[in-house]
Design a protein around this motif. Structure first.
Motif, short mmCIF file in Angstrom:
data_model
loop_
_atom_site.label_atom_id
_atom_site.label_comp_id
_atom_site.label_asym_id
_atom_site.label_seq_id
_atom_site.Cartn_x
_atom_site.Cartn_y
_atom_site.Cartn_z
N SER A 204 0.86 -1.18 0.00
CA SER A 204 0.00 0.00 0.00
C SER A 204 0.90 1.22 0.00
O SER A 204 2.08 1.13 -0.36
CB SER A 204 -0.90 -0.03 1.23
N GLY A 205 0.34 2.37 0.42
CA GLY A 205 1.16 3.55 0.61
C GLY A 205 1.61 3.62 2.06
O GLY A 205 1.43 2.67 2.83
N ASP A 206 2.16 4.77 2.44
CA ASP A 206 2.63 4.94 3.82
C ASP A 206 1.50 4.86 4.83
O ASP A 206 1.71 4.48 5.98
CB ASP A 206 3.35 6.29 3.94
N GLY A 207 0.28 5.22 4.42
CA GLY A 207 -0.86 5.25 5.32
C GLY A 207 -1.16 3.91 5.99
O GLY A 207 -1.48 3.85 7.17
N LEU A 208 -1.05 2.84 5.23
CA LEU A 208 -1.36 1.53 5.81
C LEU A 208 -0.25 1.07 6.77
O LEU A 208 -0.54 0.48 7.79
CB LEU A 208 -1.57 0.48 4.70
N LEU A 209 0.99 1.40 6.46
CA LEU A 209 2.07 1.05 7.39
C LEU A 209 1.90 1.82 8.71
O LEU A 209 2.16 1.30 9.79
CB LEU A 209 3.44 1.34 6.78
N PHE A 210 1.44 3.07 8.60
CA PHE A 210 1.16 3.86 9.81
C PHE A 210 0.14 3.14 10.69
O PHE A 210 0.31 3.05 11.91
CB PHE A 210 0.66 5.25 9.39
N GLU A 211 -0.89 2.58 10.07
CA GLU A 211 -1.88 1.81 10.84
C GLU A 211 -1.23 0.59 11.50
O GLU A 211 -1.52 0.27 12.66
CB GLU A 211 -3.00 1.31 9.92
N VAL A 212 -0.37 -0.09 10.77
CA VAL A 212 0.26 -1.31 11.29
C VAL A 212 1.17 -0.97 12.48
O VAL A 212 1.10 -1.61 13.53
CB VAL A 212 1.04 -2.03 10.16
N VAL A 213 1.99 0.06 12.34
CA VAL A 213 2.89 0.45 13.42
C VAL A 213 2.09 0.81 14.68
O VAL A 213 2.41 0.36 15.78
CB VAL A 213 3.79 1.64 12.97
N ASN A 214 1.02 1.58 14.50
CA ASN A 214 0.25 2.02 15.66
C ASN A 214 -0.59 0.89 16.25
O ASN A 214 -0.81 0.85 17.46
CB ASN A 214 -0.57 3.26 15.33
N GLY A 215 -1.04 -0.03 15.41
CA GLY A 215 -1.73 -1.21 15.91
C GLY A 215 -0.80 -2.06 16.77
O GLY A 215 -1.18 -2.51 17.86
N LEU A 216 0.43 -2.22 16.33
CA LEU A 216 1.40 -3.01 17.09
C LEU A 216 1.76 -2.32 18.42
O LEU A 216 1.89 -2.97 19.45
CB LEU A 216 2.68 -3.23 16.27
N MET A 217 1.88 -0.99 18.37
CA MET A 217 2.25 -0.25 19.58
C MET A 217 1.14 -0.24 20.63
O MET A 217 1.37 0.07 21.79
CB MET A 217 2.65 1.20 19.24
N GLU A 218 -0.10 -0.56 20.22
CA GLU A 218 -1.22 -0.63 21.18
C GLU A 218 -1.25 -1.93 21.96
O GLU A 218 -1.99 -2.07 22.93
CB GLU A 218 -2.55 -0.48 20.43
N ARG A 219 -0.47 -2.90 21.52
CA ARG A 219 -0.48 -4.20 22.18
C ARG A 219 0.23 -4.14 23.52
O ARG A 219 1.24 -3.44 23.65
CB ARG A 219 0.21 -5.24 21.29
N PRO A 220 -0.27 -4.88 24.53
CA PRO A 220 0.45 -4.94 25.80
C PRO A 220 1.85 -5.53 25.62
O PRO A 220 2.77 -5.16 26.35
CB PRO A 220 -0.41 -5.86 26.68
N ASP A 221 2.02 -6.39 24.60
CA ASP A 221 3.34 -6.99 24.34
C ASP A 221 4.07 -6.25 23.22
O ASP A 221 4.81 -6.84 22.44
CB ASP A 221 3.19 -8.48 23.98
N TRP A 222 3.89 -4.91 23.15
CA TRP A 222 4.47 -4.13 22.04
C TRP A 222 5.99 -4.31 21.93
O TRP A 222 6.54 -4.28 20.84
CB TRP A 222 4.11 -2.65 22.16
N LYS A 223 6.65 -4.52 23.06
CA LYS A 223 8.11 -4.64 22.99
C LYS A 223 8.52 -5.84 22.15
O LYS A 223 9.45 -5.75 21.34
CB LYS A 223 8.71 -4.79 24.40
N GLU A 224 7.83 -6.96 22.35
CA GLU A 224 8.07 -8.15 21.53
C GLU A 224 7.56 -7.93 20.11
O GLU A 224 8.24 -8.24 19.14
CB GLU A 224 7.35 -9.37 22.14
#
Ligand code: ADP
Ligand code: MG
Length: 378
Positions: free
Chosen positions: A76-96
């Protein structure tokens, strides 16, 4: 630094997140025609998840069992990667979760990270299918490295993790105004630039920043510990954060308080644009920060003061396609590498963008978090 680089295992299983509406709408066709045959040769198996709406990819990666995937690939464009990064950072296990290597394959109309990675890898400047082929080749090789993210906080309490840049004023207006010309592909930005030049506006606000140079100058870091990017402020004592809570912004004070005294406040308060970029490219044909690298620990802050003529502005944009805009020594354009910045618009006017996505106009501040994620990089 041994943690900096890694290589995907073989065979390898990739979760592909594909936005069929991105760019001129050919992402799925291009994926099947160009990408899949190359990945098959490289022993990379794919499971394709086609997004059906905005935020779909965000929810998918936030709730996903990530152990089944060796990499997350965004087509996709940068917009979808932005969603992926922020979705991952919302996880309690974001560090992993943030250790999972991410890959961007350009399918959008704004493919700034893909263009940047192509540039860092030393390949010739290319666009469209050739850029897609280069990025797919990078995925086939399987080498990944760490990437800095910038934490952005707004006065209304939103927080984002950004990999590309934050903008206000001219460039952001072009980005959002030209969304209606998405069918043009990346040419949408050329048309948008000319339209916005015609109605050139001035944006009022206060810009402050923590320069990289401030740390190296007056107050040297103690010799016995490796210098963290905390710049004199006391880091949060270990153990006071709840487990799984997102990383604290140790360089920032709350937006309601004045910036720390060792920050720089820009005396002028009228701008044509402010852009804090952390990758080399702002678009396939805009080499805005030629010195930027994936984990340079730096925000490359550009601002353009009001009073610039349309002709000079156009010259700067033309020069930016080659990355030579700073050579023009334009007195209206300033560039400073920083660790953190704050922008306080006087009124809620103009469009703000984070990684190319629109944001309501309000006070924002941000700081770099070095090496927070991993990307396929050649
Ligand atoms: P482009 O570079 O073409 O703008 P992006 O990856 O930035 O491509 O995507 C633009 C927006 O499309 C993102 O904000 C994303 O949330 C949204 N999106 C994702 N899937 C869909 C879909 N199926 N339909 C419409 N919009 C979508
Ligand atoms: Mg976009």
């Amino acid at each position: 630094d041994g943690d900096s680089y890694g290589v995907l295992p073989r065979p390898c299983h990739a979760l592909v997140l594909l936005n069929p509406q991105s760019g001129s709408g050919r992402a799925l066709d291009d994926f099947q025609a160009v990408v899949q045959p190359m990945l098959a040769e490289a022993d990379i198996a794919t499971t394709v998840f086609i997004t059906e709406r905005p935020h779909h990819a965000h929810e998918k990666v936030r709730d996903e069992d990530l152990s089944q995937w060796d990499t997350l690939v965004v087509v996709s464009g940068d917009g979808l990667l932005f969603e992926v990064v922020n979705g991952l950072m919302e996880r309690p296990d974001w560090k992993e979760a943030m250790k999972k290597p991410l890959c961007i394959l350009p399918g959008g109309s704004g493919n700034a990270l893909a263009a940047s990675i192509n540039y860092y890898a030393g390949y010739d400047h290319v666009a469209k299918k050739k850029l897609l082929t280069n990025c797919t080749f990078i995925l086939c090789k399987g080498l990944y490295t760490q990437m800095d993210l910038v934490s952005l906080s707004t006065a209304s309490g939103k927080r984002f993790f950004s990999f590309l840049g934050f903008g206000w004023g001219f460039i952001s207006d072009v980005d959002i105004d030209s969304e209606k010309y998405r069918w043009l592909g990346s040419a949408r930005f050329t048309l948008g630039t000319l339209q916005c030049l015609a109605k050139l506006r001035v944006y009022q606000g206060r810009l402050s920043y923590l320069p990289v140079a401030a740390e190296q100058g007056s107050a040297p870091a103690p010799r016995d510990v490796p210098a963290p990017v905390t710049n004199g402020r006391v880091p949060e004592p270990a153990g006071t954060e709840a487990p799984g809570s997102p990383p604290p912004d140790s360089l920032l004070v709350p937006l309601g308080q004045p910036v720390p005294p060792h920050w720089t406040v820009v005396p002028e308060e009228e701008f044509v644009l402010v852009y804090a970029i952390y990758q080399s490219h702002l678009g396939t044909n805009l080499l805005m920060a030629p010195a930027a690298r994936l984990h340079d620990g730096c925000i490359h802050l550009f601002y353009m003061k009001a009073g610039i003529s349309r002709v000079t502005l156009l010259k700067l944009f033309l020069a930016m396609s080659r990355g030579t805009h700073l050579d023009l020594n334009c007195p209206h354009l300033s560039y400073v590498p920083v660790r953190a910045f704050r922008l306080e618009p006087r009124v809620a006017a103009g469009i703000m963008t984070v990684d190319g996505e629109a944001l309501a106009c309000e006070p924002v501040q941000g700081q770099v978090h070095a090496r927070l994620c991993r990307v396929l990089s050649g």
